[in-house]
Design a protein around this motif. Structure first.
Motif, PDB file in Angstrom:
ATOM      1  N   CYS A   9       0.843  -1.200   0.000  1.00 21.35           N
ATOM      2  CA  CYS A   9       0.000   0.000   0.000  1.00 21.35           C
ATOM      3  C   CYS A   9       0.871   1.240   0.000  1.00 21.35           C
ATOM      4  N   GLY A  10       0.873   1.959  -1.113  1.00 29.40           N
ATOM      5  CA  GLY A  10       1.616   3.204  -1.193  1.00 29.40           C
ATOM      6  C   GLY A  10       0.838   4.342  -0.560  1.00 29.40           C
ATOM      7  N   PHE A  11       1.534   5.200   0.158  1.00 23.75           N
ATOM      8  CA  PHE A  11       0.911   6.349   0.816  1.00 23.75           C
ATOM      9  C   PHE A  11       1.791   7.566   0.588  1.00 23.75           C
ATOM     10  N   ASP A  12       1.161   8.654   0.123  1.00 27.50           N
ATOM     11  CA  ASP A  12       1.924   9.876  -0.107  1.00 27.50           C
ATOM     12  C   ASP A  12       1.037  11.091   0.094  1.00 27.50           C
ATOM     13  N   LEU A  13       1.644  12.156   0.603  1.00 26.58           N
ATOM     14  CA  LEU A  13       0.973  13.442   0.782  1.00 26.58           C
ATOM     15  C   LEU A  13       1.717  14.522   0.030  1.00 26.58           C
ATOM     16  N   GLU A  14       0.972  15.500  -0.469  1.00 22.85           N
ATOM     17  CA  GLU A  14       1.548  16.773  -0.890  1.00 22.85           C
ATOM     18  C   GLU A  14       0.964  17.823   0.040  1.00 22.85           C
ATOM     19  N   ALA A  28      -3.642  13.772  -1.063  1.00 23.98           N
ATOM     20  CA  ALA A  28      -3.245  12.501  -0.460  1.00 23.98           C
ATOM     21  C   ALA A  28      -3.601  11.372  -1.411  1.00 23.98           C
ATOM     22  N   CYS A  29      -2.815  10.302  -1.326  1.00 18.41           N
ATOM     23  CA  CYS A  29      -3.102   9.103  -2.115  1.00 18.41           C
ATOM     24  C   CYS A  29      -2.828   7.870  -1.268  1.00 18.41           C
ATOM     25  N   VAL A  30      -3.746   6.924  -1.325  1.00 20.70           N
ATOM     26  CA  VAL A  30      -3.560   5.598  -0.746  1.00 20.70           C
ATOM     27  C   VAL A  30      -3.822   4.611  -1.874  1.00 20.70           C
ATOM     28  N   VAL A  31      -2.778   3.895  -2.305  1.00 21.96           N
ATOM     29  CA  VAL A  31      -2.918   3.000  -3.453  1.00 21.96           C
ATOM     30  C   VAL A  31      -2.445   1.602  -3.086  1.00 21.96           C
ATOM     31  N   GLN A  32      -3.261   0.605  -3.360  1.00 16.29           N
ATOM     32  CA  GLN A  32      -2.881  -0.782  -3.137  1.00 16.29           C
ATOM     33  C   GLN A  32      -2.513  -1.417  -4.478  1.00 16.29           C
ATOM     34  N   CYS A  33      -1.415  -2.165  -4.470  1.00 18.88           N
ATOM     35  CA  CYS A  33      -0.963  -2.793  -5.704  1.00 18.88           C
ATOM     36  C   CYS A  33      -0.236  -4.092  -5.376  1.00 18.88           C
ATOM     37  N   GLY A  34       0.001  -4.887  -6.429  1.00 17.50           N
ATOM     38  CA  GLY A  34       0.744  -6.134  -6.263  1.00 17.50           C
ATOM     39  C   GLY A  34      -0.126  -7.262  -5.742  1.00 17.50           C
ATOM     40  N   ILE A  93      -1.421  -5.502   5.452  1.00 20.45           N
ATOM     41  CA  ILE A  93      -0.663  -4.980   4.314  1.00 20.45           C
ATOM     42  C   ILE A  93       0.284  -3.892   4.803  1.00 20.45           C
ATOM     43  N   PRO A  94       1.562  -3.926   4.400  1.00 16.01           N
ATOM     44  CA  PRO A  94       2.481  -2.873   4.820  1.00 16.01           C
ATOM     45  C   PRO A  94       2.234  -1.573   4.078  1.00 16.01           C
ATOM     46  N   ILE A  95       2.439  -0.461   4.773  1.00 12.33           N
ATOM     47  CA  ILE A  95       2.346   0.862   4.166  1.00 12.33           C
ATOM     48  C   ILE A  95       3.714   1.241   3.631  1.00 12.33           C
ATOM     49  N   VAL A  96       3.776   1.574   2.359  1.00  9.22           N
ATOM     50  CA  VAL A  96       5.019   2.001   1.723  1.00  9.22           C
ATOM     51  C   VAL A  96       4.995   3.519   1.612  1.00  9.22           C
ATOM     52  N   ALA A  97       5.965   4.175   2.231  1.00 12.17           N
ATOM     53  CA  ALA A  97       5.995   5.636   2.218  1.00 12.17           C
ATOM     54  C   ALA A  97       7.440   6.115   2.153  1.00 12.17           C
ATOM     55  N   ALA A 163       6.053  13.257 -11.134  1.00 17.64           N
ATOM     56  CA  ALA A 163       6.663  13.352  -9.805  1.00 17.64           C
ATOM     57  C   ALA A 163       6.076  14.542  -9.055  1.00 17.64           C
ATOM     58  N   HIS A 164       5.922  14.368  -7.745  1.00 19.02           N
ATOM     59  CA  HIS A 164       5.348  15.366  -6.843  1.00 19.02           C
ATOM     60  C   HIS A 164       3.847  15.509  -7.000  1.00 19.02           C
ATOM     61  N   SER A 165       3.216  14.517  -7.611  1.00 20.52           N
ATOM     62  CA  SER A 165       1.781  14.340  -7.410  1.00 20.52           C
ATOM     63  C   SER A 165       1.659  13.127  -6.500  1.00 20.52           C
ATOM     64  N   ALA A 166       0.712  13.167  -5.566  1.00 19.48           N
ATOM     65  CA  ALA A 166       0.662  12.135  -4.536  1.00 19.48           C
ATOM     66  C   ALA A 166       0.462  10.748  -5.120  1.00 19.48           C
ATOM     67  N   ASP A 167      -0.393  10.632  -6.150  1.00 20.41           N
ATOM     68  CA  ASP A 167      -0.663   9.304  -6.690  1.00 20.41           C
ATOM     69  C   ASP A 167       0.545   8.727  -7.420  1.00 20.41           C
ATOM     70  N   ALA A 168       1.244   9.568  -8.202  1.00 23.73           N
ATOM     71  CA  ALA A 168       2.423   9.093  -8.921  1.00 23.73           C
ATOM     72  C   ALA A 168       3.523   8.677  -7.942  1.00 23.73           C
ATOM     73  N   ASP A 169       3.726   9.473  -6.900  1.00 24.72           N
ATOM     74  CA  ASP A 169       4.774   9.170  -5.934  1.00 24.72           C
ATOM     75  C   ASP A 169       4.460   7.906  -5.139  1.00 24.72           C
ATOM     76  N   ALA A 170       3.187   7.714  -4.791  1.00 30.37           N
ATOM     77  CA  ALA A 170       2.813   6.550  -3.998  1.00 30.37           C
ATOM     78  C   ALA A 170       3.049   5.251  -4.759  1.00 30.37           C
ATOM     79  N   ILE A 171       2.635   5.201  -6.014  1.00 36.78           N
ATOM     80  CA  ILE A 171       2.807   3.969  -6.790  1.00 36.78           C
ATOM     81  C   ILE A 171       4.277   3.737  -7.116  1.00 36.78           C
TER      82      ILE A 171
END
Length: 243
Positions: A9-14, A28-34, A93-97, A163-171
């Protein structure tokens, strides 16, 4: 099965700035993948309730006017982001940040500011975090150059669009961690519990090294005092009158 082959789970804030105690969340973005499952992404745009400085807007592309016109109330966004991450933790699920101590501390302070239950109070010791910055600094200590997310993406051959958009950075952070899991057998062999505990140790070592570097570098001596060893979050210090 190694952790890197499971769900991440990717997590990122701007944000409005880099001061975790006073700045605010903008996106903010919270994205699950894999894990052989479809990618699922949730994104938020908040009206932070304060002006977004021009410098911050240049980084993430959101102006004060845009946030006020299209953003949702900050308390609502913060509560929903915390709830999304809490469910992820419950699901194991681990949070990736990237630079987790910034994003998780910022979210914690925003939750307290707006009267939401902080993530740490909900999930307690069940939180498991993977931080590409901490991991990379440990496995490749002496590589020269910067170690921002775009640098790690380039090094680990990961696409980073926007880069520096929350969704792009999280994934991208998730993909970097996945590449690291593929590349370092010793990391693969760790359980998530072990890897989380090791990162606490490594982050502390890295902070002490950086503090010593600043202390001996002319013109940067004053920066040493601001280096924190806390990971994955700076603990909240209750002020007078708080319970």
């Amino acid at each position: 099965m190694s952790w890197h082959l499971g769900r991440l789970c990717g997590f990122d804030l701007e944000t409005t700035g880099v001061e975790v105690e006073t700045d605010r969340i903008v996106t903010a973005c919270v994205v699950q993948c894999g894990g052989d499952q479809p990618t699922a992404s949730a994104n938020w745009l908040a009206d932070p309730g304060i002006e977004i400085p021009e410098g911050a807007a240049k980084v993430h592309g959101i102006t004060t006017e845009q946030a006020r016109a299209k953003g949702r109330p900050a308390p609502e966004v913060v509560e929903q982001v915390v709830a999304a991450l809490a469910q992820v933790v419950r699901d194991g699920i681990p949070i990736v940040a990237m630079n987790a101590s910034f994003d998780l501390t910022m979210l914690d302070r925003e939750a307290r500011r707006h009267g939401a239950q902080p993530l740490v109070d909900i999930v307690g010791d069940d939180l498991r975090v993977l931080d590409p910055r901490v991991l990379d600094k440990h496995v490749d200590k002496f590589r020269r150059g910067n170690r921002k997310l775009e640098d790690l993406a380039r090094h680990y051959r990961v696409a980073l669009d926007g880069a520096h958009s929350a969704d792009a950075d999280a994934i991208a952070a998730c993909r970097v961690v996945w590449r690291m899991g593929q590349s370092y057998p010793d990391m693969q062999c760790c359980t998530l519990d072990e890897l989380h505990a090791l990162q606490i140790q490594w982050a502390g070592e890295q902070a002490r090294s950086l503090r010593a570097h600043f202390a001996r570098t002319p013109g940067k001596e004053s920066w040493a005092a601001g280096v924190r060893e806390d990971w994955p979050m700076v603990p909240h210090q209750a002020e007078a009158g708080e319970r």
